[in-house]
Design an enzyme around this catalytic site. Structure first.
Site, mmCIF file in Angstrom:
data_model
loop_
_atom_site.group_PDB
_atom_site.id
_atom_site.type_symbol
_atom_site.label_atom_id
_atom_site.label_comp_id
_atom_site.label_asym_id
_atom_site.label_seq_id
_atom_site.Cartn_x
_atom_site.Cartn_y
_atom_site.Cartn_z
ATOM 1 N N GLN A 130 1.641 2.576 -1.207
ATOM 2 C CA GLN A 130 0.254 2.079 -1.221
ATOM 3 C C GLN A 130 -0.696 3.197 -1.641
ATOM 4 O O GLN A 130 -0.696 4.275 -1.039
ATOM 5 C CB GLN A 130 -0.109 1.536 0.171
ATOM 6 C CG GLN A 130 -1.482 0.918 0.246
ATOM 7 C CD GLN A 130 -1.611 -0.380 -0.577
ATOM 8 O OE1 GLN A 130 -0.682 -1.174 -0.657
ATOM 9 N NE2 GLN A 130 -2.749 -0.575 -1.207
ATOM 10 N N ASP A 143 5.896 -2.398 -8.009
ATOM 11 C CA ASP A 143 4.502 -2.367 -8.479
ATOM 12 C C ASP A 143 4.433 -2.142 -9.994
ATOM 13 O O ASP A 143 3.382 -2.347 -10.598
ATOM 14 C CB ASP A 143 3.743 -1.215 -7.796
ATOM 15 C CG ASP A 143 2.736 -1.724 -6.772
ATOM 16 O OD1 ASP A 143 2.490 -2.948 -6.749
ATOM 17 O OD2 ASP A 143 2.206 -0.900 -6.012
ATOM 18 N N LYS A 145 0.988 -7.770 2.363
ATOM 19 C CA LYS A 145 2.227 -7.707 1.578
ATOM 20 C C LYS A 145 3.438 -7.880 2.490
ATOM 21 O O LYS A 145 4.387 -8.584 2.157
ATOM 22 C CB LYS A 145 2.299 -6.376 0.817
ATOM 23 C CG LYS A 145 1.247 -6.275 -0.279
ATOM 24 C CD LYS A 145 1.070 -4.858 -0.822
ATOM 25 C CE LYS A 145 -0.119 -4.803 -1.771
ATOM 26 N NZ LYS A 145 -0.406 -3.461 -2.269
#
Ligand code: NAD
Length: 285
Positions: free
Chosen positions: A93, A116, A49
């Site tokens: 994460q 996200d 990412k």
């Protein structure tokens, strides 16, 4: 023979478009990735990412916290990022180490920085059809359908799986685009009778080869979200060899939905800067 939906090619186009958008911005977006501990898989995902973020010309604002960080310390870091105007997107994460509860930490991420799209407020915005950042994997599926000009409004769309990460937001995003949506899950009594009606079939069950030849209608568009590492290589939730001859379009695994997730994270990170202005206006208005 079905048309193959080339996720790698569509993802590359999206990432190039994102880089062009970033080049035109006075201040490039800043993505704060937060990694807790040293889980090797999480470290690889975060590294990918961050690399995509740098390649798109965005600022990489990474935070790596020790595996024994306390709930309060982690919350403090995320709250700091939420308040920092330099940070336009925050990605925590998951999974976190077992002693940490992700839920209260996720909720510290404001909707306009939730790249996200997994917080309760972002899920609520999606459920109510309000503008917001959508979860990356189902957003990637929608981008694939659009790239291949698959009609969505009015068609029968069947989603297998209802996780908060994929299936549930997927069904809502198809509904938002006027598909007639059926959500299937472990409790579905007769899965085959549901999937055989589908014009668009999205499978995110996490069961290798769950969908075979007799589970689909000829001409269906099949999107396989599943990823399984097997001794024979990576396979999906759909028996590709059996279904491909009767489908009109199908995603391969690998090379279908997989590459789209990071591309949509990059798209969300740019869109977050615009959404921040929109939401500020909403609050002011
Ligand atoms: P999950 O285990 O959280 O959810 C699976 C869902 O499928 C559940 O809602 C369950 O009710 C349903 N289900 C399970 N077995 C079923 C059955 N036999 N019949 C009907 N429904 C059934 O999984 P997830 O996080 O949603 O992921 C699903 C799959 O997608 C996994 O293989 C995962 O690795 C993959 N995935 C891929 C990407 C990507 O970027 N391509 C991203 C996320 C997940």
């Amino acid at each position: 023979m079905a048309e193959l939906i080339d996720g790698a090619a569509v993802a590359a186009e999206i990432r190039e478009a994102v880089a062009r958008d970033v080049a035109g911005m006075a201040v490039p977006p800043g993505l704060a990735t937060v990694l807790v501990g040293d889980d090797p898989a999480s470290a690889i995902y975060v590294a990918r990412k961050r690399r995509a973020c740098v390649e798109a010309g965005m600022r990489d604002l990474h935070h790596h916290l020790p595996g024994d960080v306390s709930q309060e310390e982690l919350a403090g870091v995320v709250a700091g990022l939420a308040a920092d105007p330099e940070v336009t997107g925050i990605l925590l994460q998951l999974p976190l180490p077992a002693h940490l509860d992700p839920k209260p930490v996720l909720e510290l991420i404001p909707p306009a920085k939730d790249v996200d799209g997994l917080t309760i407020r972002s899920a609520g915005r999606l459920a109510l059809g309000e503008p917001g950042l959508r979860p990356c994997t189902p957003a990637g599926v929608m981008a694939l359908l659009d790239a291949y000009e698959v009609p969505i409004a009015g068609v029968d769309a069947v989603v297998v799986g209802r996780s908060n990460l994929v299936g549930r937001p997927m069904a809502q995003m198809l509904l938002e685009r006027d598909a007639t949506v059926t959500s299937c899950h472990k409790g579905t009594a007769d899965l085959r009778s549901e999937t055989r009606r589908a014009d668009i079939l999205v499978v995110a069950a996490g069961v290798p080869g769950l969908i075979g030849r007799d589970d689909v209608k000829p001409g269906v568009t099949v999107i396989d979200v599943g990823i399984h590492r097997t001794p024979d290589g990576i396979v999906g939730d759909v028996d590709f060899a059996a279904v491909e001859p009767v489908a009109s379009r199908i995603t391969p695994v690998p090379g279908g939905v997989g590459p789209m997730t990071i591309a949509m994270l990059m798209r969300n990170t740019v869109d977050a800067t615009r959404l921040a202005d929109e939401l500020a206006t909403e609050v002011a208005g």
